[in-house]
Design an enzyme around this catalytic site. Structure first.
Site, PDB file in Angstrom:
ATOM      1  N   ASN A   1       0.820  -1.207   0.000  1.00  0.00           N
ATOM      2  CA  ASN A   1       0.000   0.000   0.000  1.00  0.00           C
ATOM      3  C   ASN A   1       0.858   1.263   0.000  1.00  0.00           C
ATOM      4  O   ASN A   1       0.568   2.226  -0.723  1.00  0.00           O
ATOM      5  CB  ASN A   1      -0.942   0.014   1.218  1.00  0.00           C
ATOM      6  CG  ASN A   1      -2.150  -0.885   1.028  1.00  0.00           C
ATOM      7  OD1 ASN A   1      -2.591  -1.100  -0.092  1.00  0.00           O
ATOM      8  ND2 ASN A   1      -2.673  -1.409   2.119  1.00  0.00           N
TER       9      ASN A   1
ATOM     10  N   GLU B   1      -6.215  -7.603   4.962  1.00  0.00           N
ATOM     11  CA  GLU B   1      -5.615  -8.569   4.037  1.00  0.00           C
ATOM     12  C   GLU B   1      -5.716 -10.000   4.563  1.00  0.00           C
ATOM     13  O   GLU B   1      -5.080 -10.904   4.035  1.00  0.00           O
ATOM     14  CB  GLU B   1      -4.142  -8.219   3.798  1.00  0.00           C
ATOM     15  CG  GLU B   1      -3.197  -8.521   4.936  1.00  0.00           C
ATOM     16  CD  GLU B   1      -3.142  -7.422   5.994  1.00  0.00           C
ATOM     17  OE1 GLU B   1      -2.181  -7.404   6.773  1.00  0.00           O
ATOM     18  OE2 GLU B   1      -4.079  -6.581   6.043  1.00  0.00           O
TER      19      GLU B   1
END
Length: 304
Positions: free
Chosen positions: A193, A228
């Site tokens: 990210n 995640e």
């Protein structure tokens, strides 16, 4: 002279008598002939009256048979049309009872317009509208069900569905069944990210879900617990088989090379149901195995 005239007059009277007698005989013969003709005419009339009576009787029977056939034919047509109407009503009734979609009726352009035709047409129109309404309702229900049970980003099942399915598998396991779970998450997902942006992170999660879902059995299910972190529920699967599946998935993910997608790896923590397990204990054991896989270098499968 007078004698000769008298003789002539007598001859004339004899001649007249003879002619009168001949005339009487002719009249008698004519009368007999007329009588004979009258008898023949009477017999001829009687004969033809009988023939006409037979013909009339035959025509009457034919008319009766034709009338019966037409009546039967008309009744059959009415029965078929009423049967079609009853079939449409039965179809609607069964669909409403069983909650199934109604088959859309087939329209045929009628050759004649009457009350039954109008009724059948109106009924088909009503069934068609009802079919559309039920299909729309089912589509909306499916969308609502997807919203309630699916993760919006990845399409995997959500946490609510996980709680429901895990509770059901635990109930089955208490009666002798067996199942395993494989907890996984993306290695160094925060770095993905930070380096490539959240949009790339979302695409990683979507790709992960797609590739895993393709390689599961129909009875297996993939859930996104959050962020995640995902979990695979494997009914009727022991720990050894679950580890083999997890290793195959790990290798496949590690070898992915998709354009515009950063390379990434995943780690697995696998465990099998054990007696006295509940929702928390089995998930904690899998979570502990996953942390062990992380501590041992990531991109690996660890059995709890």
């Amino acid at each position: 002279m007078a004698l000769q005239q008298g003789h002539t007059a007598e001859e004339q009277w004899l001649k007249f008598d003879k002619e009168a007698a001949n005339l009487d005989q002719s009249i008698v013969a004519i009368l007999r002939q007329m009588e004979k003709l009258t008898l023949e005419a009477s017999r001829y009339t009687d004969k033809h009256e009988n023939e006409f009576m037979l013909v009339n009787t035959g025509l009457g029977l034919c008319a009766f048979v034709i009338g019966l056939y037409l009546t039967f034919y008309i009744l059959q047509i009415f029965r078929q049309r009423i049967g079609r109407i009853q079939a449409e009503i039965k179809n609607v009734h069964q669909s409403i009872e069983q909650g199934e979609p109604i088959a859309s009726p087939v329209f045929h352009e009628p050759q004649h317009r009457d009350e039954l035709t109008e009724l059948e047409h109106d009924l088909k129109m009503m069934v068609q509208r009802l079919s559309v309404e039920i299909s729309n309702r089912q589509e909306i229900e499916q969308q609502l069900m997807a919203l309630a049970t699916r993760d919006k980003l990845t399409g995997a099942y959500n946490r609510h569905k996980w709680d429901e399915q895990l509770s059901m598998e635990l109930s089955l396991a208490e009666r002798g069944s067996v199942f395993s779970i494989a907890l996984l998450d993306v290695d160094f997902f925060k770095k993905v990210n930070d380096q490539f942006g959240h949009h790339a992170g979302d695409k990683v999660l979507q790709s992960l879900t797609e590739h895993i879902s393709r390689r599961l059995r129909k009875t297996d299910s993939l859930f996104r617990l959050g962020g995640e972190e995902f979990v695979i529920l494997l009914p009727q699967q022991k720990a050894e088989a679950a580890c083999q599946l997890a290793e195959m998935l790990r290798q496949h993910i590690a070898c992915l090379d998709e354009p515009d997608l950063p390379k990434f790896t995943v780690s697995f923590g696998v465990t099998q149901y054990q007696p006295q397990d509940d929702e928390d204990s089995i998930l904690k054991r899998a979570d502990h195995a996953l942390y062990q896989a992380k501590d041992m270098g990531r991109n690996r499968v660890q059995l709890g």
